[in-house]
Design a protein around this motif. Structure first.
Motif, short mmCIF file in Angstrom:
data_model
loop_
_atom_site.label_atom_id
_atom_site.label_comp_id
_atom_site.label_asym_id
_atom_site.label_seq_id
_atom_site.Cartn_x
_atom_site.Cartn_y
_atom_site.Cartn_z
N GLU A 102 0.83 -1.20 0.00
CA GLU A 102 0.00 0.00 0.00
C GLU A 102 0.88 1.26 0.00
O GLU A 102 1.96 1.28 0.57
CB GLU A 102 -0.93 0.02 1.22
N LYS A 103 0.36 2.30 -0.65
CA LYS A 103 1.04 3.58 -0.71
C LYS A 103 0.25 4.62 0.07
O LYS A 103 -0.96 4.71 -0.07
CB LYS A 103 1.20 4.06 -2.16
N THR A 104 0.96 5.39 0.87
CA THR A 104 0.34 6.51 1.57
C THR A 104 1.11 7.78 1.25
O THR A 104 2.34 7.74 1.09
CB THR A 104 0.32 6.29 3.09
N HIS A 105 0.39 8.89 1.16
CA HIS A 105 1.01 10.17 0.83
C HIS A 105 0.67 11.19 1.91
O HIS A 105 -0.38 11.12 2.55
CB HIS A 105 0.52 10.69 -0.53
N ASP A 106 1.57 12.15 2.07
CA ASP A 106 1.32 13.23 3.01
C ASP A 106 2.08 14.47 2.53
O ASP A 106 3.06 14.36 1.79
CB ASP A 106 1.79 12.84 4.41
N SER A 107 1.62 15.63 2.94
CA SER A 107 2.28 16.87 2.57
C SER A 107 2.11 17.88 3.71
O SER A 107 1.19 17.77 4.52
CB SER A 107 1.72 17.45 1.27
N GLY A 108 2.98 18.85 3.76
CA GLY A 108 2.91 19.86 4.81
C GLY A 108 4.07 20.82 4.73
O GLY A 108 4.91 20.75 3.82
N LEU A 109 4.13 21.73 5.68
CA LEU A 109 5.18 22.74 5.76
C LEU A 109 6.16 22.41 6.87
O LEU A 109 5.78 21.88 7.92
CB LEU A 109 4.57 24.12 5.99
N GLY A 110 7.42 22.73 6.65
CA GLY A 110 8.46 22.43 7.62
C GLY A 110 8.71 23.55 8.61
O GLY A 110 7.97 24.55 8.66
N ASP A 111 9.77 23.41 9.39
CA ASP A 111 10.10 24.35 10.45
C ASP A 111 10.82 25.59 9.90
O ASP A 111 11.28 25.61 8.75
CB ASP A 111 11.01 23.68 11.48
N VAL A 112 10.92 26.61 10.76
CA VAL A 112 11.66 27.83 10.43
C VAL A 112 12.85 27.95 11.36
O VAL A 112 12.89 27.31 12.42
CB VAL A 112 10.77 29.09 10.53
N SER A 113 13.84 28.76 10.98
CA SER A 113 15.02 28.93 11.82
C SER A 113 15.54 30.36 11.69
O SER A 113 15.28 31.06 10.70
CB SER A 113 16.12 27.95 11.42
N ILE A 114 16.28 30.78 12.69
CA ILE A 114 16.93 32.08 12.68
C ILE A 114 18.34 31.90 13.24
O ILE A 114 18.54 31.12 14.18
CB ILE A 114 16.14 33.14 13.48
N GLY A 115 19.31 32.57 12.65
CA GLY A 115 20.69 32.41 13.10
C GLY A 115 21.51 33.66 12.91
O GLY A 115 21.16 34.55 12.13
N LEU A 116 22.62 33.73 13.64
CA LEU A 116 23.61 34.79 13.50
C LEU A 116 24.96 34.13 13.25
O LEU A 116 25.38 33.26 14.01
CB LEU A 116 23.68 35.65 14.75
N LYS A 117 25.63 34.56 12.16
CA LYS A 117 26.96 34.05 11.88
C LYS A 117 27.99 35.17 12.04
O LYS A 117 27.81 36.26 11.50
CB LYS A 117 27.06 33.47 10.47
N GLN A 118 29.06 34.89 12.78
CA GLN A 118 30.11 35.86 13.05
C GLN A 118 31.44 35.34 12.53
O GLN A 118 31.86 34.23 12.87
CB GLN A 118 30.23 36.11 14.55
N ALA A 119 32.10 36.11 11.67
CA ALA A 119 33.42 35.74 11.18
C ALA A 119 34.47 36.12 12.22
O ALA A 119 34.37 37.15 12.89
CB ALA A 119 33.72 36.45 9.86
N ILE A 120 35.49 35.27 12.36
CA ILE A 120 36.59 35.51 13.28
C ILE A 120 37.85 35.77 12.47
O ILE A 120 38.24 34.96 11.63
CB ILE A 120 36.81 34.29 14.20
N ASP A 121 38.48 36.92 12.71
CA ASP A 121 39.69 37.28 11.97
C ASP A 121 40.89 36.57 12.59
O ASP A 121 41.28 36.86 13.73
CB ASP A 121 39.88 38.80 12.01
#
Length: 255
Positions: A102-121
């Motif tokens: 048997e085949k089952t199908h599903d659909s939906g929306l995923g999660d969200v994320s927020i981030g900060l990236k800092q470069a180091i010299d």
């Protein structure tokens, strides 16, 4: 003080260590992240077209096969010459499972994320480093969400051996519902010909009270110009009795 506030404080304390950002680079494809920072006043859009996962596992003696597709996306913009803001969305997802004929199908929306990236010299022309603090907010639909929020802090170190070869490693520490996990991702990048380059990576992950997890990944990147690229990648999980494969196509633009 919350975990997210603590990570933000750690990240902010590194600002004085960095006087300039690394040269810009896209973060896709691959499991880790690069050391490049999006220039101030610009927007980087990195889009999966789509990303795919295929797994085979046994349930009550019968084999279940599941295919998952999702249109993940990441937006990056420079806040300063050495720091950027990242907003991510797992996008629309679709799954198909075959089990006992048997085949089952599903659909939906995923999660969200927020981030900060800092470069180091690091005051080195060949060596670059960045730190990324990220919060994944479990807002997605059932079956397409991590269910609990994930807070993580990671570091990425890259070394440019030559114009043809570079290497790096990403270390990531994450906490979800009070449980910690560590992921290490050594990577090798190489120039193939002209605008075509490739990468290979090894993924190691150990979560609290869980078995070790291992994976291999590789991919190709084609630079359309200085502000756009196409990519294709494939990977395989090596742990456990289940079969698990990952693949994807993507495009990235810098506006």
């Amino acid at each position: 003080m919350t975990i997210l506030n603590k990570m933000t404080l750690v990240l902010a304390s590194t600002i004085s260590m960095s006087s300039m950002a690394a040269d810009f680079s896209f973060d896709r494809p691959g499991t880790g992240f690069g050391t490049g920072i999006t220039p101030v006043g610009h927007l980087a859009w990195e889009q999966g077209l789509p990303s795919a996962n295929y797994t085979e596992t046994k349930i009550d003696g019968a084999q279940a096969k599941t295919v998952t597709l999702n249109t993940d996306m990441l937006f990056r913009t420079g806040l300063t010459s050495s720091m950027e803001l990242q907003l991510g969305f797992e996008g629309a997802g679709w799954t198909q499972t075959k089990y006992k004929g048997e085949k089952t199908h599903d659909s939906g929306l995923g999660d969200v994320s927020i981030g900060l990236k800092q470069a180091i010299d690091l005051d080195d022309d060949k060596l670059s480093m960045a730190i990324l603090a990220r919060a994944l907010i479990a807002t997605g639909n059932d079956g397409f969400s991590e269910e609990d929020d994930i807070y993580s802090i990671g570091s990425s170190l890259a070394y440019q051996y030559s114009d043809l070869l570079n290497t790096g490693i990403t270390m990531n520490y994450a906490v979800q519902d009070g449980h910690w996990a560590v992921t290490a991702i050594p990577m090798l990048g190489y120039q193939i010909a002209g605008k075509l380059s490739g990468f290979s990576e090894f993924v190691y992950r150990k979560a609290e009270s869980q078995d070790y997890e291992y994976g291999l990944g590789s991919g190709l990147i084609y630079a359309l110009n200085d502000r756009a690229q196409l990519d294709a990648s494939i990977g395989v999980d090596l742990n456990g009795d289940d079969r698990s494969y990952h693949a994807g196509f993507g495009v990235a633009f810098l506006f």
